[in-house]
Design a protein around this motif. Structure first.
Motif, PDB file in Angstrom:
ATOM      1  N   GLU A 182       0.855  -1.181   0.000  1.00 34.83           N
ATOM      2  CA  GLU A 182       0.000   0.000   0.000  1.00 34.83           C
ATOM      3  C   GLU A 182       0.891   1.231   0.000  1.00 34.83           C
ATOM      4  OE1 GLU A 182      -3.631  -0.153   2.144  1.00 34.83           O
ATOM      5  OE2 GLU A 182      -2.822  -1.663   3.502  1.00 34.83           O
ATOM      6  N   ARG A 183       0.263   2.407  -0.132  1.00 37.76           N
ATOM      7  CA  ARG A 183       1.037   3.636  -0.036  1.00 37.76           C
ATOM      8  C   ARG A 183       1.285   3.923   1.438  1.00 37.76           C
ATOM      9  NH1 ARG A 183       0.307   8.990   0.285  1.00 37.76           N
ATOM     10  NH2 ARG A 183      -1.965   8.879   0.401  1.00 37.76           N
ATOM     11  N   PRO A 184       2.559   3.879   1.865  1.00 40.25           N
ATOM     12  CA  PRO A 184       2.832   4.047   3.298  1.00 40.25           C
ATOM     13  C   PRO A 184       2.431   5.434   3.787  1.00 40.25           C
ATOM     14  CG  PRO A 184       4.762   3.169   2.160  1.00 40.25           C
ATOM     15  CD  PRO A 184       3.793   3.604   1.103  1.00 40.25           C
ATOM     16  N   GLN A 185       1.819   5.509   4.940  1.00 44.25           N
ATOM     17  CA  GLN A 185       1.435   6.757   5.591  1.00 44.25           C
ATOM     18  C   GLN A 185       1.158   6.413   7.045  1.00 44.25           C
ATOM     19  OE1 GLN A 185      -2.752   7.697   4.105  1.00 44.25           O
ATOM     20  NE2 GLN A 185      -2.112   6.064   2.710  1.00 44.25           N
ATOM     21  N   ARG A 186       0.831   7.422   7.835  1.00 36.27           N
ATOM     22  CA  ARG A 186       0.572   7.141   9.240  1.00 36.27           C
ATOM     23  C   ARG A 186      -0.525   6.091   9.370  1.00 36.27           C
ATOM     24  NH1 ARG A 186      -2.122  10.714  13.992  1.00 36.27           N
ATOM     25  NH2 ARG A 186      -3.824  10.717  12.508  1.00 36.27           N
ATOM     26  N   GLY A 187      -0.245   5.032  10.119  1.00 36.45           N
ATOM     27  CA  GLY A 187      -1.266   4.003  10.328  1.00 36.45           C
ATOM     28  C   GLY A 187      -1.441   3.049   9.160  1.00 36.45           C
ATOM     29  N   ARG A 188      -0.599   3.193   8.151  1.00 33.57           N
ATOM     30  CA  ARG A 188      -0.701   2.303   6.992  1.00 33.57           C
ATOM     31  C   ARG A 188       0.709   1.950   6.512  1.00 33.57           C
ATOM     32  NH1 ARG A 188      -4.969   1.028   4.264  1.00 33.57           N
ATOM     33  NH2 ARG A 188      -6.255   2.743   4.992  1.00 33.57           N
ATOM     34  N   TYR A 189       1.085   0.732   6.668  1.00 37.59           N
ATOM     35  CA  TYR A 189       2.445   0.309   6.366  1.00 37.59           C
ATOM     36  C   TYR A 189       2.421  -0.901   5.447  1.00 37.59           C
ATOM     37  CZ  TYR A 189       2.716   3.255  10.396  1.00 37.59           C
ATOM     38  OH  TYR A 189       2.531   4.313  11.240  1.00 37.59           O
ATOM     39  N   ARG A 190       3.590  -1.285   4.947  1.00 42.09           N
ATOM     40  CA  ARG A 190       3.642  -2.437   4.041  1.00 42.09           C
ATOM     41  C   ARG A 190       3.890  -3.722   4.820  1.00 42.09           C
ATOM     42  NH1 ARG A 190       6.476   0.427  -1.256  1.00 42.09           N
ATOM     43  NH2 ARG A 190       4.577   1.572  -1.768  1.00 42.09           N
ATOM     44  N   GLN A 191       4.688  -3.628   5.872  1.00 42.99           N
ATOM     45  CA  GLN A 191       4.663  -4.698   6.874  1.00 42.99           C
ATOM     46  C   GLN A 191       4.002  -4.095   8.098  1.00 42.99           C
ATOM     47  OE1 GLN A 191       8.149  -7.075   7.886  1.00 42.99           O
ATOM     48  NE2 GLN A 191       7.401  -7.359   9.950  1.00 42.99           N
ATOM     49  N   PHE A 192       2.895  -4.691   8.507  1.00 42.16           N
ATOM     50  CA  PHE A 192       2.209  -4.221   9.716  1.00 42.16           C
ATOM     51  C   PHE A 192       1.831  -5.450  10.522  1.00 42.16           C
ATOM     52  CE2 PHE A 192      -2.200  -5.286   8.567  1.00 42.16           C
ATOM     53  CZ  PHE A 192      -2.044  -5.546   7.215  1.00 42.16           C
ATOM     54  N   HIS A 193       1.269  -5.224  11.681  1.00 42.03           N
ATOM     55  CA  HIS A 193       1.028  -6.365  12.577  1.00 42.03           C
ATOM     56  C   HIS A 193      -0.428  -6.459  12.970  1.00 42.03           C
ATOM     57  CE1 HIS A 193       5.294  -5.579  12.633  1.00 42.03           C
ATOM     58  NE2 HIS A 193       5.468  -6.831  13.037  1.00 42.03           N
ATOM     59  N   GLN A 194      -0.913  -7.654  12.960  1.00 44.00           N
ATOM     60  CA  GLN A 194      -2.288  -7.874  13.402  1.00 44.00           C
ATOM     61  C   GLN A 194      -2.317  -8.859  14.560  1.00 44.00           C
ATOM     62  OE1 GLN A 194      -4.543  -9.150   9.926  1.00 44.00           O
ATOM     63  NE2 GLN A 194      -5.158  -7.040   9.475  1.00 44.00           N
ATOM     64  N   ILE A 195      -3.303  -8.651  15.403  1.00 43.67           N
ATOM     65  CA  ILE A 195      -3.660  -9.648  16.401  1.00 43.67           C
ATOM     66  C   ILE A 195      -5.093 -10.017  16.051  1.00 43.67           C
ATOM     67  CG2 ILE A 195      -4.140 -10.042  18.849  1.00 43.67           C
ATOM     68  CD1 ILE A 195      -1.859  -8.014  19.424  1.00 43.67           C
ATOM     69  N   GLY A 196      -5.351 -11.315  15.975  1.00 46.09           N
ATOM     70  CA  GLY A 196      -6.679 -11.723  15.540  1.00 46.09           C
ATOM     71  C   GLY A 196      -7.258 -12.804  16.419  1.00 46.09           C
ATOM     72  N   ALA A 197      -8.583 -12.833  16.478  1.00 43.45           N
ATOM     73  CA  ALA A 197      -9.295 -13.887  17.205  1.00 43.45           C
ATOM     74  C   ALA A 197     -10.266 -14.528  16.233  1.00 43.45           C
ATOM     75  CB  ALA A 197     -10.046 -13.288  18.389  1.00 43.45           C
ATOM     76  N   GLU A 198     -10.351 -15.842  16.248  1.00 46.93           N
ATOM     77  CA  GLU A 198     -11.258 -16.555  15.359  1.00 46.93           C
ATOM     78  C   GLU A 198     -11.970 -17.628  16.181  1.00 46.93           C
ATOM     79  OE1 GLU A 198     -11.140 -15.412  12.252  1.00 46.93           O
ATOM     80  OE2 GLU A 198      -9.094 -14.687  11.933  1.00 46.93           O
ATOM     81  N   ALA A 199     -13.292 -17.709  16.048  1.00 46.81           N
ATOM     82  CA  ALA A 199     -14.054 -18.786  16.694  1.00 46.81           C
ATOM     83  C   ALA A 199     -14.677 -19.606  15.571  1.00 46.81           C
ATOM     84  CB  ALA A 199     -15.123 -18.205  17.605  1.00 46.81           C
ATOM     85  N   LEU A 200     -14.239 -20.859  15.426  1.00 45.63           N
ATOM     86  CA  LEU A 200     -14.653 -21.669  14.280  1.00 45.63           C
ATOM     87  C   LEU A 200     -15.520 -22.833  14.734  1.00 45.63           C
ATOM     88  CD1 LEU A 200     -11.181 -21.150  14.008  1.00 45.63           C
ATOM     89  CD2 LEU A 200     -12.043 -21.223  11.673  1.00 45.63           C
ATOM     90  N   GLY A 201     -16.596 -23.058  13.981  1.00 46.77           N
ATOM     91  CA  GLY A 201     -17.460 -24.190  14.271  1.00 46.77           C
ATOM     92  C   GLY A 201     -18.704 -23.827  15.072  1.00 46.77           C
TER      93      GLY A 201
END
Ligand code: ATP
Ligand code: MG
Length: 436
Positions: free
Chosen positions: A125-144
Motif C-alpha cells: 500500500e502507499r505508506p502513511q501514518r497508520g498504513r504500512y507495508r509490513q504491519f502487525h495484526q492480532i486476531g481472534a477466530e471462533a470456528l465451528g
C-alpha cells in the motif's frame, strides 16, 4: 534494495524496505506490554494460540479474499519459488491461513475451536501514518459455532481489550451482510441504482460495478458519498433468519452494555463475510481510523476445501492501537531493570556474574556495567549509567565489600541514598526484596 550512501568511502549502508519498520527499544516495550495484555485476555476467554506460516500458496488468498478486492488486485507481495515454480504470497491477513490450518489438521473434528494469533502481515500500500507495508495484526477466530452468541462473545472480547488498555474514543459499528441469496437480490437493485448514477462513479467504481458493487458502498471518495448514501440498503433484503441472527447479536451487546451504531454501508473488504460484520473505529487517527475489524464467515471453510462449518473473527491493527494509546498518553511502564551492578575492578567480574546469576534466577532484573575500552569506567560514570538505566538499586561490588564476602545495595530512588551491605552467600534469600 534500498541504499543510503552516508558514510563516504565505506560500503553503502542498507536501509529497511519502504513501509517496513524496525521496532526498537524503548518503543518495543510497548509492543511487549500490549502482547502480554492480549495473552492474558485470551487465556481468560479460553482462546488458544495458533501460529501459521508467513508464506502461503497465492491461491489461498485469491480463493478466500476474492479476486475483485483491493488486497488481491493490487496489494499482495507474490512471487514464484525459484526452485519449484510454486506461486507464493506473503500473507496479507491471517484468517485464510488459520482456516487452511484448521482444515488441513481437521481441527474441528471434536467440536468448535477458539483461536488467536499475532504477527506481521504484508500489503503493498502507499505508506502513511497508520498504513504500512509490513504491519502487525492480532486476531481472534471462533470456528465451528453458528450462533449469534459467539459473534457477541468475540465482540465483547475486543471491547474488554479496549477497557483493559484504557482506550477511550473507540466506537463499535455493526451491520449484517445477510446470506448469499439475499445479497444476490440486493445486488441487482444496487447495480440498477448505481447505473442510474453512473456519471458520479469514479474509475474504480465503474470497474467494480458488475464484479463487486457492494464494495462501492464503502468508497472513500468524498465526491461519491452523497450518492452512495442513497443506495438501497442491504438490510432491507434480509430474510427472517438473518434478521433474527442480527437481532440476537444486538440484544447480547445491549445486555453487556456495549454501545453500537448500525452502519448500513459497512461492507468490509473481503468477499468471505456473511451475516454480522463490525468495526471498531476512532476519530483520533485521521483516515486510518479503523483499529479492529471482523465478521462472520460461514462459507470460507467450505470454500477452502473443508467440511463446511460456520466461523466468526476479527483482526486488530497493532500499530494503530499503539498509536492511539500514545496519543491518549497511556501509562505504559518503561522497561527499567531492578538493579544496576557497579563493578569498579574488572577482575571481580567472575564473582559478580556468579551473584547476578543467583539474583536473576530469583526473578530480579539486573543490568551489569560492561567493561569499556578504557577499562571498567570510573565510579562516577558507572553511577551515572546506573541512574540513567532507571534502576531502583545500585549493587556496588567494590573491592572492600568483596573481600568481606558482601555487596553494597544502594537505593537510587528514595532520595536519601539508603544503603546496606548484604552477604553474597545469602543472595537468594534477600533477592526478592529487590524485585519490582
Ligand atoms: P483499511 O480500510 O484501513 O485499508 P482494511 O479493511 O484493509 O483497512 P483489514 O483487512 O480488515 O483492514 O485489517 C484489520 C485491521 O488491520 C485494520 O482495521 C487496521 O487496523 C489494520 N490494518 C490493515 N491494513 C493495514 C496497514 N497497511 N497498515 C497498518 N494497519 C493495517
Ligand atoms: Mg485496506
Amino acid at each position: 534494495m534500498t541504499e543510503k550512501n552516508n558514510n563516504a568511502g565505506a560500503a553503502p549502508a542498507l536501509a529497511a524496505v519502504k513501509g517496513m519498520n524496525d521496532i526498537l527499544p524503548p518503543l518495543s516495550a510497548q509492543w511487549e506490554w500490549l502482547e502480554d495484555k492480549i495473552r492474558s485476555l485470551m487465556v481468560r476467554h479460553a482462546y488458544r494460540n495458533i501460529r501459521t506460516p508467513i508464506v502461503e500458496p497465492t491461491a489461498l488468498f485469491v480463493r478466500s479474499l476474492g479476486e475483485v478486492t483491493d488486497i488481491v488486485e493490487k496489494e499482495m507481495y507474490s512471487f514464484e519459488d525459484r526452485l519449484n515454480g510454486e506461486q507464493l504470497t506473503l500473507r496479507p491477513e491471517n484468517t485464510a491461513g488459520v482456516v487452511r490450518a484448521v482444515v488441513e489438521h481437521s481441527m474441528l473434528y471434536d467440536g468448535g475451536k477458539r483461536l488467536y494469533y499475532m504477527g506481521p502481515m504484508f500489503r503493498h500500500e502507499r505508506p502513511q501514518r497508520g498504513r504500512y507495508r509490513q504491519f502487525h495484526q492480532i486476531g481472534a477466530e471462533a470456528l465451528g459455532f453458528p450462533g449469534p452468541d459467539v459473534d457477541a462473545e468475540i465482540i465483547v472480547l475486543a471491547d474488554a481489550l479496549w477497557r483493559e488498555l484504557g482506550l477511550a474514543d473507540v466506537r463499535l459499528e455493526i451491520n449484517s451482510l445477510g446470506q448469499p441469496d439475499e445479497r444476490r437480490q440486493h445486488r441487482a437493485k444496487l447495480i440498477a441504482y448505481l447505473e442510474r448514477h453512473s456519471d458520479l462513479l469514479d474509475e474504480e467504481a465503474r470497474r467494480r460495478l458488475h464484479t463487486n458493487p457492494l464494495r462501492i458502498l464503502d468508497t472513500k471518495n468524498p465526491a461519491m458519498q452523497a450518492m452512495v448514501e442513497g443506495a438501497p440498503p442491504l438490510i432491507d433484503f434480509l430474510g427472517e433468519a438473518s434478521l433474527a441472527h442480527f437481532n440476537g447479536v444486538k440484544a447480547m451487546l445491549e445486555a453487556n452494555g456495549i454501545a453500537y451504531r448500525i452502519n448500513p454501508r459497512l461492507v468490509r473488504g473481503m468477499d468471505y463475510y456473511n451475516l454480522t460484520v463490525f468495526e471498531f473505529v476512532t476519530d483520533r487517527l485521521g483516515s486510518q481510523g479503523t483499529i479492529c475489524a471482523g465478521g462472520r464467515y460461514d462459507y470460507l471453510i467450505g470454500q477452502i476445501g473443508g467440511k463446511p462449518a460456520p466461523a466468526v473473527g476479527w483482526a486488530l491493527g497493532v500499530e494503530r492501537v499503539l498509536e492511539l494509546l500514545r496519543q491518549q498518553g497511556a501509562d505504559v511502564p518503561p522497561p527499567s531493570p531492578d538493579c544496576y551492578a557497579i563493578v569498579p575492578d574488572a577482575s571481580a567480574i567472575p564473582q559478580v556474574l556468579r551473584t547476578l546469576r543467583v539474583l536473576r534466577d530469583a526473578g530480579v532484573s539486573v543490568q551489569m556495567h560492561a567493561s569499556t575500552q578504557a577499562g571498567q569506567g570510573s565510579m562516577k560514570s558507572q553511577f551515572k549509567k546506573a541512574d540513567g538505566s532507571g534502576a531502583r538499586h545500585a549493587l556496588i561490588f567494590g573491592g572492600e565489600e568483596l573481600a568481606a564476602g558482601e555487596v553494597t545495595v544502594k537505593s537510587l530512588r528514595d532520595g536519601q541514598g539508603t544503603q546496606e551491605r548484604l552477604p553474597l552467600e545469602q543472595a537468594a534469600a534477600w533477592a526478592p526484596r529487590l524485585r519490582a
